[in-house]
Design an enzyme around this catalytic site. Sequence first.
Site, PDB file in Angstrom:
ATOM      1  N   CYS A 105     117.720  55.583  39.705  1.00 19.13           N
ATOM      2  CA  CYS A 105     116.959  54.546  40.417  1.00 19.13           C
ATOM      3  C   CYS A 105     116.910  53.217  39.659  1.00 19.13           C
ATOM      4  O   CYS A 105     117.217  52.163  40.215  1.00 19.13           O
ATOM      5  CB  CYS A 105     115.556  55.049  40.720  1.00 19.13           C
ATOM      6  SG  CYS A 105     114.516  55.376  39.263  1.00 19.13           S
TER       7      CYS A 105
ATOM      8  N   HIS B 161     109.876  55.705  39.128  1.00 18.42           N
ATOM      9  CA  HIS B 161     110.845  55.495  40.210  1.00 18.42           C
ATOM     10  C   HIS B 161     110.697  54.074  40.742  1.00 18.42           C
ATOM     11  O   HIS B 161     109.581  53.541  40.813  1.00 18.42           O
ATOM     12  CB  HIS B 161     110.641  56.499  41.338  1.00 18.42           C
ATOM     13  CG  HIS B 161     111.755  56.500  42.339  1.00 18.42           C
ATOM     14  ND1 HIS B 161     113.021  56.939  42.038  1.00 18.42           N
ATOM     15  CD2 HIS B 161     111.803  56.081  43.638  1.00 18.42           C
ATOM     16  CE1 HIS B 161     113.799  56.810  43.109  1.00 18.42           C
ATOM     17  NE2 HIS B 161     113.083  56.288  44.084  1.00 18.42           N
TER      18      HIS B 161
ATOM     19  N   HIS C 247     117.012  52.521  47.464  1.00 22.70           N
ATOM     20  CA  HIS C 247     116.865  53.093  46.125  1.00 22.70           C
ATOM     21  C   HIS C 247     117.898  54.189  45.916  1.00 22.70           C
ATOM     22  O   HIS C 247     118.513  54.681  46.874  1.00 22.70           O
ATOM     23  CB  HIS C 247     115.455  53.677  45.945  1.00 22.70           C
ATOM     24  CG  HIS C 247     115.172  54.865  46.829  1.00 22.70           C
ATOM     25  ND1 HIS C 247     114.615  56.043  46.370  1.00 22.70           N
ATOM     26  CD2 HIS C 247     115.381  55.076  48.157  1.00 22.70           C
ATOM     27  CE1 HIS C 247     114.487  56.911  47.356  1.00 22.70           C
ATOM     28  NE2 HIS C 247     114.945  56.351  48.454  1.00 22.70           N
TER      29      HIS C 247
END
Length: 283
Positions: A182, A233, A245
Amino acid sequence: MKRFLTALVALAVLAAIPAVSLAGATHLVRKGDTLGKIARSHHVSVAKIREANALEGTRLSVGTKLVIPGGKAQSKRRKVSSRKGKRVTVPASTPAEEPSPGTQLSLADPQGRTAPTEAELTELARAVKTDDTASPTVPPATYGAEPPKAAESVKDRLLRVAQRMLAVPYRFGGTTLWGLDCSGFVQKAFAFLDLDLPRTAREQFREGAKIAKADLSPGDLVFFRTYASYPSHVGIYLGDNRFVHASSHDRKVTIENLDTPYYLKRYIGAKRLLFEEMEAPAE
């Protein structure tokens, strides 16, 4: 002399046998698999598998591909049926090596998108004047010269690059187009615009200005707590409550909705790094 030639032939045969990579491995979840069972078969801990795949609990979905950090790639064989009904065995694939810069990747997602090259993304990151994209069928005004139109904004270019990366596969710790996690995805997308970001989501959360969820704008970074108490994240906001993402669950760069229960529960904030004063002037 005959023995010498025999030895050379034996060495050549051994050299032709592909070595099994020990750098890492993946595991395709099958019915009956548990984290403990998978961990034991790959000689790693359950904690490392959970961290590498951003897993919150112990529940696994059949068909999920797990990253095994530091695990040994197993040269298992899978059975397939031949046309005559007989069983034949073929070697399972082993982890691929990193491609050389500029190599066109052959990976594709179910929608048929292929992974981009560095050169393609560099070109997409370039500012394009609106004059260059105007329809040629529209005649210019004859009553006076039009003022020059502004070039694309940095945000427009960032979103164009980020969405072109949708076919790039997920890879924990990855920093190349062969696989990104990510924060690696976010860092890579910004890098094509010559903007430097730290490597991890935790470090990226310290950058920019804090933005309320109601004030989100395309190009803002959205952060979540997944497998840790700190920001673990990150994605790029696209607008309309969507963000792009690198997903460990979907195993690729993908688009998700902020109202999805998993992300709604874990959302912790947003940061803005792109401002109007950063926009490139028209040439």
